[in-house]
Write a protein that holds these residues in place. Structure first.
Motif, PDB file in Angstrom:
ATOM      1  N   UNK A   4       0.841  -1.189   0.000  1.00 17.12           N
ATOM      2  CA  UNK A   4       0.000   0.000   0.000  1.00 17.12           C
ATOM      3  C   UNK A   4       0.883   1.249   0.000  1.00 17.12           C
ATOM      4  N   UNK A   5       0.520   2.241  -0.812  1.00 24.13           N
ATOM      5  CA  UNK A   5       1.366   3.433  -0.921  1.00 24.13           C
ATOM      6  C   UNK A   5       1.128   4.406   0.227  1.00 24.13           C
ATOM      7  N   UNK A   6      -0.128   4.594   0.627  1.00 25.75           N
ATOM      8  CA  UNK A   6      -0.426   5.590   1.654  1.00 25.75           C
ATOM      9  C   UNK A   6      -0.206   5.074   3.070  1.00 25.75           C
ATOM     10  N   UNK A   7      -0.309   3.740   3.244  1.00 26.51           N
ATOM     11  CA  UNK A   7      -0.133   3.153   4.571  1.00 26.51           C
ATOM     12  C   UNK A   7       0.625   1.836   4.404  1.00 26.51           C
ATOM     13  N   UNK A   8       1.960   1.857   4.534  1.00 26.26           N
ATOM     14  CA  UNK A   8       2.767   0.662   4.281  1.00 26.26           C
ATOM     15  C   UNK A   8       2.307  -0.543   5.095  1.00 26.26           C
ATOM     16  N   UNK A   9       2.266  -1.700   4.433  1.00 30.26           N
ATOM     17  CA  UNK A   9       1.885  -2.983   5.044  1.00 30.26           C
ATOM     18  C   UNK A   9       0.520  -2.881   5.739  1.00 30.26           C
ATOM     19  N   UNK A  10      -0.393  -2.193   5.074  1.00 31.88           N
ATOM     20  CA  UNK A  10      -1.702  -1.900   5.659  1.00 31.88           C
ATOM     21  C   UNK A  10      -2.478  -3.136   6.124  1.00 31.88           C
ATOM     22  N   UNK A  11      -2.529  -4.237   5.355  1.00 30.50           N
ATOM     23  CA  UNK A  11      -3.319  -5.378   5.819  1.00 30.50           C
ATOM     24  C   UNK A  11      -2.868  -5.943   7.175  1.00 30.50           C
ATOM     25  N   UNK A  12      -1.598  -5.692   7.528  1.00 32.39           N
ATOM     26  CA  UNK A  12      -1.065  -6.244   8.775  1.00 32.39           C
ATOM     27  C   UNK A  12      -1.063  -5.216   9.908  1.00 32.39           C
ATOM     28  N   UNK A  13      -1.611  -4.036   9.673  1.00 31.40           N
ATOM     29  CA  UNK A  13      -1.674  -3.022  10.729  1.00 31.40           C
ATOM     30  C   UNK A  13      -2.455  -3.556  11.921  1.00 31.40           C
ATOM     31  N   UNK A  14      -1.911  -3.337  13.108  1.00 28.81           N
ATOM     32  CA  UNK A  14      -2.534  -3.857  14.319  1.00 28.81           C
ATOM     33  C   UNK A  14      -3.781  -3.044  14.694  1.00 28.81           C
ATOM     34  N   UNK A  15      -4.873  -3.758  14.918  1.00 31.04           N
ATOM     35  CA  UNK A  15      -6.101  -3.141  15.430  1.00 31.04           C
ATOM     36  C   UNK A  15      -6.570  -3.963  16.620  1.00 31.04           C
ATOM     37  N   UNK A  16      -6.366  -3.409  17.804  1.00 30.67           N
ATOM     38  CA  UNK A  16      -6.774  -4.070  19.052  1.00 30.67           C
ATOM     39  C   UNK A  16      -6.223  -5.489  19.141  1.00 30.67           C
ATOM     40  N   UNK A  17      -4.948  -5.652  18.750  1.00 34.71           N
ATOM     41  CA  UNK A  17      -4.270  -6.924  18.941  1.00 34.71           C
ATOM     42  C   UNK A  17      -4.332  -7.898  17.781  1.00 34.71           C
ATOM     43  N   UNK A  18      -5.009  -7.535  16.697  1.00 35.55           N
ATOM     44  CA  UNK A  18      -5.100  -8.419  15.537  1.00 35.55           C
ATOM     45  C   UNK A  18      -4.779  -7.648  14.259  1.00 35.55           C
ATOM     46  N   UNK A  19      -4.195  -8.328  13.247  1.00 38.37           N
ATOM     47  CA  UNK A  19      -3.971  -7.658  11.958  1.00 38.37           C
ATOM     48  C   UNK A  19      -5.299  -7.210  11.346  1.00 38.37           C
ATOM     49  N   UNK A  20      -5.283  -6.079  10.669  1.00 40.05           N
ATOM     50  CA  UNK A  20      -6.518  -5.540  10.101  1.00 40.05           C
ATOM     51  C   UNK A  20      -7.227  -6.538   9.195  1.00 40.05           C
ATOM     52  N   UNK A  21      -6.493  -7.250   8.348  1.00 44.07           N
ATOM     53  CA  UNK A  21      -7.135  -8.179   7.428  1.00 44.07           C
ATOM     54  C   UNK A  21      -7.839  -9.299   8.184  1.00 44.07           C
ATOM     55  N   UNK A  22      -7.329  -9.678   9.341  1.00 37.97           N
ATOM     56  CA  UNK A  22      -7.992 -10.682  10.172  1.00 37.97           C
ATOM     57  C   UNK A  22      -9.274 -10.108  10.754  1.00 37.97           C
TER      58      UNK A  22
END
Length: 250
Positions: free
Chosen positions: A13-31
């Protein structure tokens, strides 16, 4: 009605590097997205990833993920490959849930799939909701859609459509009635059409507006539009969006 949910996930992702794996409350966003989608009536939820890191992150949390090619031009191309890998029949329905929508409403997924199942005249369905704010209507970052009498998309645009001539003349202090519609980036497809989509030539309108769905209309196909009574939760495009969603999840 039976359908599958496919979630395209791209690491670069250009605007947010490694976006699918960004942590949201302890889990990767894609999860998080996959978990929300699993609350729908889908018979299966599958992540279509472009990188092994995404596949590994999904596997660590019990989410089914496929490794697809890294050179796909669009998310639809990635989904077409995933359909082939899964061996889905041409008559099957898949719903494309974006990998940056961790607050997606599961019932909206069901509504989109059900609409397509009821509309043999359409190869796709999508969703929209009424716009209530003038600034939102005028923003090029908000995609608008106008529909025909049968609830099929006539056009999608970043421009404010339909343009209320008399309202503009009086200063556009309020919005027209009925309200203009904001497009929600959720799509249901017939698998047979999704497999054919990558072979369709790009539309000049698609290039101008940077809206992939205009390719479908350009080639004479129909898209049914479900108008939701509620707004979807915010998606994640930037670091600021991520902070907002993290706060909501917390």
């Amino acid at each position: 009605m039976s359908f599958s949910v496919l979630i395209p996930a791209r690491l670069a992702s250009t605007r947010l590097p490694r976006k699918p794996l960004a942590d949201i409350a302890g889990l990767p966003m894609v999860v998080r997205v996959a978990q929300r989608a699993a609350q729908s009536a889908a018979r299966q939820v599958v992540v279509a990833a472009d990188h092994a890191d995404i596949v590994d992150a999904c596997a660590a949390h019990g989410v089914h993920a496929l490794l697809t090619r890294s050179d796909h031009a669009t998310g639809s191309d990635r989904l077409a490959e995933a359909c082939a890998l899964l061996g889905l029949a041409d008559s099957a329905i898949v719903v494309n849930v974006q990998g940056d929508e961790p607050l997606i409403d599961p019932s909206l997924i069901d509504d989109c799939a059900a609409l397509l199942a009821q509309r043999p005249d359409c190869v796709m369905s999508t969703a929209a909701h009424a716009i209530e704010q003038r600034d939102e209507f005028l923003s090029p970052n908000v995609v608008k859609v106008v529909c025909d009498a049968l609830g099929r998309a006539l056009y999608f645009s970043r421009a404010p459509i339909p343009w209320w001539r008399d309202g503009h003349a009086s200063g556009m202090s309020e919005l027209s009635v009925p309200r203009p519609l904001r497009h929600i980036g959720l799509y249901a497809y017939q698998v047979g059409f999704l497999k054919r989509f990558p072979a369709l030539s790009a539309s000049p309108l698609e290039t101008i507006e940077s809206l992939e769905q205009l390719r479908v209309l350009w080639h004479g196909h129909r898209i049914a539009v479900h108008v939701s009574d509620t707004r979807p939760g915010p998606g994640v495009d930037t670091a600021e969006d991520l902070a907002r969603v993290r706060a909501l999840m917390t």
